[in-house]
Design a protein around this motif. Structure first.
Motif, PDB file in Angstrom:
ATOM      1  N   ILE A   1      46.266  24.469  38.987  1.00 49.45           N
ATOM      2  CA  ILE A   1      45.570  24.195  37.726  1.00 49.45           C
ATOM      3  C   ILE A   1      45.967  25.256  36.709  1.00 49.45           C
ATOM      4  CG2 ILE A   1      43.316  23.928  36.630  1.00 49.45           C
ATOM      5  CD1 ILE A   1      42.257  23.190  39.484  1.00 49.45           C
TER       6      ILE A   1
ATOM      7  N   VAL B   1      45.513  26.685  32.842  1.00 47.60           N
ATOM      8  CA  VAL B   1      44.540  26.646  31.750  1.00 47.60           C
ATOM      9  C   VAL B   1      45.085  27.390  30.533  1.00 47.60           C
ATOM     10  CG1 VAL B   1      42.167  27.130  31.067  1.00 47.60           C
ATOM     11  CG2 VAL B   1      42.688  26.651  33.482  1.00 47.60           C
TER      12      VAL B   1
ATOM     13  N   PHE C   1      40.972  26.673  25.700  1.00 48.58           N
ATOM     14  CA  PHE C   1      39.761  26.527  26.496  1.00 48.58           C
ATOM     15  C   PHE C   1      38.562  27.168  25.793  1.00 48.58           C
ATOM     16  CE2 PHE C   1      36.649  27.845  29.613  1.00 48.58           C
ATOM     17  CZ  PHE C   1      36.549  26.754  30.468  1.00 48.58           C
TER      18      PHE C   1
ATOM     19  N   SER D   1      37.661  23.932  36.304  1.00 46.45           N
ATOM     20  CA  SER D   1      38.962  23.809  36.962  1.00 46.45           C
ATOM     21  C   SER D   1      38.790  23.240  38.368  1.00 46.45           C
ATOM     22  CB  SER D   1      39.659  25.170  37.030  1.00 46.45           C
ATOM     23  OG  SER D   1      39.936  25.672  35.749  1.00 46.45           O
TER      24      SER D   1
ATOM     25  N   HIS E   1      38.339  19.502  39.348  1.00 46.62           N
ATOM     26  CA  HIS E   1      39.467  18.585  39.503  1.00 46.62           C
ATOM     27  C   HIS E   1      39.828  18.368  40.973  1.00 46.62           C
ATOM     28  CE1 HIS E   1      40.671  17.608  35.412  1.00 46.62           C
ATOM     29  NE2 HIS E   1      40.320  18.839  35.079  1.00 46.62           N
TER      30      HIS E   1
ATOM     31  N   LEU F   1      44.953  22.070  31.612  1.00 43.71           N
ATOM     32  CA  LEU F   1      43.823  22.097  30.683  1.00 43.71           C
ATOM     33  C   LEU F   1      44.341  22.588  29.340  1.00 43.71           C
ATOM     34  CD1 LEU F   1      42.197  22.177  33.491  1.00 43.71           C
ATOM     35  CD2 LEU F   1      40.377  23.158  32.132  1.00 43.71           C
ATOM     36  N   THR F   2      44.713  21.665  28.493  1.00 39.43           N
ATOM     37  CA  THR F   2      45.253  21.991  27.188  1.00 39.43           C
ATOM     38  C   THR F   2      45.225  20.751  26.321  1.00 39.43           C
ATOM     39  OG1 THR F   2      47.173  22.907  26.009  1.00 39.43           O
ATOM     40  CG2 THR F   2      47.632  21.475  27.886  1.00 39.43           C
TER      41      THR F   2
ATOM     42  N   ASP G   1      43.911  17.509  31.178  1.00 42.03           N
ATOM     43  CA  ASP G   1      42.500  17.641  30.829  1.00 42.03           C
ATOM     44  C   ASP G   1      42.418  18.238  29.424  1.00 42.03           C
ATOM     45  OD1 ASP G   1      39.870  18.361  30.431  1.00 42.03           O
ATOM     46  OD2 ASP G   1      39.569  19.215  32.424  1.00 42.03           O
TER      47      ASP G   1
ATOM     48  N   MET H   1      39.787  18.285  27.546  1.00 41.84           N
ATOM     49  CA  MET H   1      38.403  18.648  27.266  1.00 41.84           C
ATOM     50  C   MET H   1      37.820  17.775  26.154  1.00 41.84           C
ATOM     51  SD  MET H   1      38.801  22.793  27.705  1.00 41.84           S
ATOM     52  CE  MET H   1      37.031  23.128  27.743  1.00 41.84           C
TER      53      MET H   1
ATOM     54  N   SER I   1      38.766  14.637  31.818  1.00 37.91           N
ATOM     55  CA  SER I   1      38.071  15.824  31.320  1.00 37.91           C
ATOM     56  C   SER I   1      36.866  16.091  32.203  1.00 37.91           C
ATOM     57  CB  SER I   1      37.629  15.636  29.870  1.00 37.91           C
ATOM     58  OG  SER I   1      38.738  15.609  28.995  1.00 37.91           O
ATOM     59  N   THR I   2      36.761  17.293  32.738  1.00 39.15           N
ATOM     60  CA  THR I   2      35.631  17.628  33.608  1.00 39.15           C
ATOM     61  C   THR I   2      34.509  18.344  32.864  1.00 39.15           C
ATOM     62  OG1 THR I   2      36.678  19.702  34.288  1.00 39.15           O
ATOM     63  CG2 THR I   2      37.065  17.776  35.677  1.00 39.15           C
ATOM     64  N   CYS I   3      34.758  18.783  31.637  1.00 41.98           N
ATOM     65  CA  CYS I   3      33.668  19.369  30.861  1.00 41.98           C
ATOM     66  C   CYS I   3      32.813  18.244  30.292  1.00 41.98           C
ATOM     67  CB  CYS I   3      34.206  20.251  29.733  1.00 41.98           C
ATOM     68  SG  CYS I   3      35.042  19.340  28.422  1.00 41.98           S
TER      69      CYS I   3
END
Length: 240
Positions: free
Chosen positions: A5, A7, A12, A39, A42, A171-172, A194, A196, A213-215
């Protein structure tokens, strides 16, 4: 499936500050916990086999040490002693304590200007405040570290050619990763983006295998914070 992962740190932090209440914007421990939880989320997905974590790579700017003149008070200050500087230093220390998390720092560039923070801009546009109400803390140094994209690209190439993982999560929200993502897919690696909940260009779908997206979206952020502090929190309850 072994998963790495990666980030984009500045992205972020900016998205967390746009989504979550201002009470956590400078809380280094909470911010570091969110990096880990969002993170690690995922690794869990409904109706999918559990993944196994290879490592979380977090790319960030180093703490600025330059002396600058603040935009409103015109006071000279060492940026490392500013609210943002102290937060960044504490945040990176918290991250370095996390298991299987590597912090990658770029090279600093001099601060030549200031940018208005998102909260202050929203208040200004919503006519909740006027220009005369702005204070130094409503601004951040307008500078980007060199080398973040390069370090990310080198790590992605290494993961691809050494076949260390079967999946990479990015994550970007920046499309600069597209060439590296294309390389990963060519090497048979599953690529998940992801952003976000930030909107992305339709063109980026050509370079990824999945979008998740996990947020939480903004309207669920407060509830999310209360749940992750609960002993009954279930990773599979995460959005996406």
């Amino acid at each position: 499936m072994l998963t790495a992962i990666l980030v984009d740190g500045p992205f972020f932090v900016r998205r967390i500050r746009q989504i979550f209440p201002s009470t956590i914007h400078y809380d280094a421990k909470v911010m570091a916990d969110l990096v880990w939880r969002l993170s690690a989320a995922h690794l869990f997905e409904r109706n999918q086999p559990k993944r196994h974590l290879f490592r979380i790579f977090f790319y960030d700017s180093p703490v600025f040490t330059q002396r600058v003149t603040l935009p409103v008070s015109r006071q000279a200050i060492d940026l490392s002693k500013s609210k943002e500087g102290q937060f960044r230093a504490a945040f990176q220390r918290q991250l370095q304590r996390k298991r299987k998390l590597a912090v990658r720092l770029g090279e600093p560039m001099d601060v030549e200007s200031w940018k208005l923070n998102d909260d202050a801009l929203a208040d200004l546009l919503g006519k909740k405040i006027t220009v005369d109400d702005l204070a130094d803390e409503d601004f951040s140094p307008d500078s980007h570290a060199r080398g973040i994209e390069l370090k990310m690209g080198v790590d992605l190439a290494s993961l691809a050619y050494k076949r260390q993982v079967q999946q990479v999560v990015l994550l970007t929200g920046d499309g600069a990763f597209s060439s590296a993502a294309e390389l990963l897919r060519h090497e048979g690696i599953d690529v998940v983006l992801d952003p976000m909940w930030q909107n992305i260009s339709e063109d980026l779908f050509s370079y990824i295998d999945g979008l998740r997206s996990t947020c939480p979206p903004p309207d669920r952020a407060a509830d999310f914070l209360s749940r992750i502090n609960s002993d009954n929190f279930d990773q599979e309850e995460l959005p996406g």
